[in-house]
Scaffold this active site. Structure first.
Site, PDB file in Angstrom:
ATOM      1  N   HIS A 189      31.794  20.821  40.252  1.00  0.00           N
ATOM      2  CA  HIS A 189      30.981  20.323  41.218  1.00  0.00           C
ATOM      3  C   HIS A 189      30.405  21.506  41.279  1.00  0.00           C
ATOM      4  O   HIS A 189      29.104  20.955  41.872  1.00  0.00           O
ATOM      5  CB  HIS A 189      31.708  18.985  41.940  1.00  0.00           C
ATOM      6  CG  HIS A 189      31.365  18.179  41.400  1.00  0.00           C
ATOM      7  ND1 HIS A 189      32.629  17.254  41.514  1.00  0.00           N
ATOM      8  CD2 HIS A 189      30.418  17.024  41.345  1.00  0.00           C
ATOM      9  CE1 HIS A 189      32.135  15.840  41.461  1.00  0.00           C
ATOM     10  NE2 HIS A 189      30.991  15.882  41.114  1.00  0.00           N
ATOM     11  N   CYS A 491      22.713  34.183  19.488  1.00  0.00           N
ATOM     12  CA  CYS A 491      22.698  33.392  20.174  1.00  0.00           C
ATOM     13  C   CYS A 491      23.784  33.258  21.318  1.00  0.00           C
ATOM     14  O   CYS A 491      24.302  31.893  22.002  1.00  0.00           O
ATOM     15  CB  CYS A 491      22.371  31.984  19.480  1.00  0.00           C
ATOM     16  SG  CYS A 491      24.151  32.223  18.042  1.00  0.00           S
TER      17      CYS A 491
HETATM   18  C1  PEP Z   1      29.005  33.662  20.083  1.00  0.00           C
HETATM   19  O1  PEP Z   1      30.500  33.637  19.798  1.00  0.00           O
HETATM   20  O2  PEP Z   1      28.635  34.276  20.587  1.00  0.00           O
HETATM   21  C2  PEP Z   1      28.587  32.472  20.269  1.00  0.00           C
HETATM   22  C3  PEP Z   1      27.060  32.478  20.328  1.00  0.00           C
HETATM   23  O3  PEP Z   1      30.030  31.504  19.659  1.00  0.00           O
HETATM   24  P1  PEP Z   1      30.642  31.036  20.610  1.00  0.00           P
HETATM   25  O4  PEP Z   1      30.193  31.754  22.182  1.00  0.00           O
HETATM   26  O5  PEP Z   1      30.913  29.369  20.439  1.00  0.00           O
HETATM   27  O6  PEP Z   1      31.999  31.198  20.580  1.00  0.00           O
END
Ligand code: PEP
Ligand code: MG
Length: 564
Positions: A189, A491
């Site tokens: 929250h 990512c």
């Molecule tokens: C990472 O390890 O940077 C990734 C994007 O995967 P996760 O955070 O899901 O392990």
């Protein structure tokens, strides 16, 4: 307290602020569990309990009436939970066993907290609400002040163990300029309300936060999740001013992602289900760069059927009918255990059978998931040219990449791999001989490169993607990508840091994928720098002796670029 203290936390609402710390009013001490009452006092005690819960619930409902939007919703939900029959029955049963109302409340709520915690996920994050109700009712029974927000006479940074809805719902953002909590999760929250109020916020700072005394000036960076005492006041104010400048840009920025001279940099969203994908599609995201499929099955006891999985994946595909969607196969294990896939207890799960290793060892799990992804494409009635890219997590060897790519191609899917193990970065040139794309997971790449648990607040200075060792692994991967003509994306959380995003683009990263809410900040920053400036930023960061120096050098360069 040491002269300078740096605490790492999970950033949930971006922004940089500098103000003295204040702590939320303490929670009442828990009652003595051994206390008893006389048999003839039981009825009066039950009555006292009912009156206290009614009063607390009414007070919360009255606040709900004064609040707006989701703040009002959470206050109302807490007000109702205060009168919930389930825990009331448990509390009355305790009181009838001749304990004071305070003890009955504490024992009943403890039981429910345990149940919620065992359920895990979103339920576990709701335990804060239950504990908040317990504390409010106990404070009322004792005639004490309700726990929560302190009275302050100027801007401050609010620190707390964990804020409850009732604390945050009526909070004045002009006074409480930022919030940091010891506990809490990204969907707690505290996070929901901070987002609604637009108050920069970090959660899960860990016990180290407790070392910060009230009154201490704090530089809170809720973009990178770093909370610091002892910052140089002038530089701290500059950092805040820079953030406010960026916030202005961000508010006006519409996308698509590109550098100042108009060269495209795809900005994609990290999502965990169809809802998140739809929310991302309403914003500036140009597609999905990381669909964490394991998040769909955290509470599944058995492996979902191919058709079931396909329906779930199709929801994400439908949110971006024509744009790129990168689906990651199950990254089960370690911090994301799946009941149907995980191995039994492992001594060291982060280095254990997780990610691709699990899908490969459980007979046919990977094949069935890829079948489901191919089927999802049909269900979503996706045009053949609309890209679906599939990548495997935790790839370490060329043999694994070759095996995975073969399975994808059998199903007409574009095959990629996460680069999140240093071995994969070192072998990236070879991996790219069999893969169509790679995406760098900076969270795990940093954890494994620095041998530092990504969840450990004590090791925050190591689990920093600005660490030159991590940047060199990323750079090496980008060089492989340029050489092999294979697109490289990022990512991990690094992609959400606007300054680091420039460094990554300077190294040759073609797409950045992050939480949808972080994308405007990244896009706005990229839009004011040229590719050459990004390259200069990359060189500065790679040559820096440590993470702090890299960050400072790049921020200075970007500030100069913005001033031009
Ligand atoms: C990472 O390890 O940077 C990734 C994007 O995967 P996760 O955070 O899901 O392990
Ligand atoms: Mg990872």
């Amino acid at each position: 307290m040491p002269e300078e203290l740096t605490v790492k936390a999970a950033p949930v609402v971006p922004g940089v602020r500098y103000a003295p710390a204040v702590w939320a009013n303490p929670r009442p001490a828990l009652p003595d569990d051994n206390a008893t009452i006389a048999a003839e006092d039981v009825d009066a005690e039950v009555e006292r309990f009912r009156a206290a819960t009614t009063a607390v619930s009414e007070r919360l409902a009255a606040r709900a009436g004064r609040a707006e939007g989701s703040a009002a919703e959470v206050l109302l939900a807490t007000s109702k939970l205060t009168l919930d029959r389930g825990w009331h029955r448990a509390a009355v049963k305790e009181i009838k066993a001749r304990v004071p109302a305070e003890v009955g409340v504490a024992r009943a709520i403890d039981k429910f907290v345990e149940m919620f915690r065992a359920a895990g996920g979103v339920m576990a994050e709701r335990t804060t609400d239950l504990e908040d109700i317990r504390d409010r009712v106990i404070a009322h029974l004792r005639g004490e002040e309700e726990p929560g927000l302190p009275t302050v006479d100027g801007p401050c940074v609010l620190l707390a163990e964990d804020l409850a809805p009732a604390d945050t719902a009526t909070l004045d953002p002009a006074l409480f300029t930022a919030m940091v909590t010891v506990l809490g999760g990204p969907t707690s929250h505290t996070a929901i309300i901070a987002r609604q109020l637009g108050v920069p916020c970090c959660v899960a700072a860990g016990a180290a936060l407790r070392e910060i005394p009230a009154g201490e000036p704090l530089l809170v960076d809720c973009i990178t999740g770093v909370v610091r005492t002892g910052a140089d006041p002038e530089r701290a104010r500059e950092a805040v001013a820079e953030d406010l400048r960026l916030a202005e840009f961000t508010a006006a920025w519409r996308g698509p992602g590109r550098t100042a001279e108009g060269e495209p940099v795809q900005l994609l969203a990290n999502v965990g289900d169809g809802n998140a994908a739809r929310a991302a599609a309403e914003g500036v995201a140009e597609g999905v760069g990381l669909f964490r499929t394991e998040l769909c099955f955290l509470s599944a006891a058995t492996e979902p059927s191919v058709e079931n999985q396909a329906e779930i994946y199709a929801k994400v595909l439908r949110a971006f009918p024509e744009d790129k969607v990168v689906i990651r196969t199950l990254d089960a294990g370690s911090d994301k255990p799946l009941a149907f896939a995980n191995l039994a207890d492992e001594e060291n799960p982060a280095l254990g059978v997780r990610g691709l290793r699990i899908s490969r060892s459980s007979s046919g799990l990977m094949e069935r998931q890829l079948d489901a992804i191919a089927r999802a494409r049909e269900i979503a009635e996706r045009a053949p040219e609309a890209p679906i890219w599939v990548m495997a997590p935790m790839v370490a060897t060329l043999e694994e990449a070759t095996w995975f790519a073969g399975l994808c191609r059998d199903r007409g899917l574009t095959a990629g791999a996460m680069i999140e193990i240093p071995a994969a970065a070192l072998m990236s040139h070879d991996l790219m001989k069999v893969l169509d794309f790679v995406s760098i997971g900076t969270n795990d790449l940093t954890q494994y490169a620095m041998a530092a648990d990504r969840l450990s607040p004590a090791l925050a200075y190591l689990t920093d993607p600005w660490q030159p060792a991590v940047l060199r692994l990323i750079d090496m991967t980008c060089r492989s990508g340029a050489d092999m003509d294979v697109p490289v994306g990022v990512c991990g959380e690094a992609a959400a840091d606007p300054a680091l995003a420039c460094v990554l683009v300077g190294m040759g990263v073609a797409s950045l994928s992050a939480a949808a809410t972080a994308l405007p900040g990244v896009g706005a920053q990229l839009g004011v720098v040229t590719r050459e400036q990004c390259r200069a930023a990359a060189r500065l960061a790679l040559d820096a002796p440590d993470a702090e120096a890299a960050r400072t050098a790049v921020r200075e360069l970007l500030a100069e670029a913005a001033a031009d």
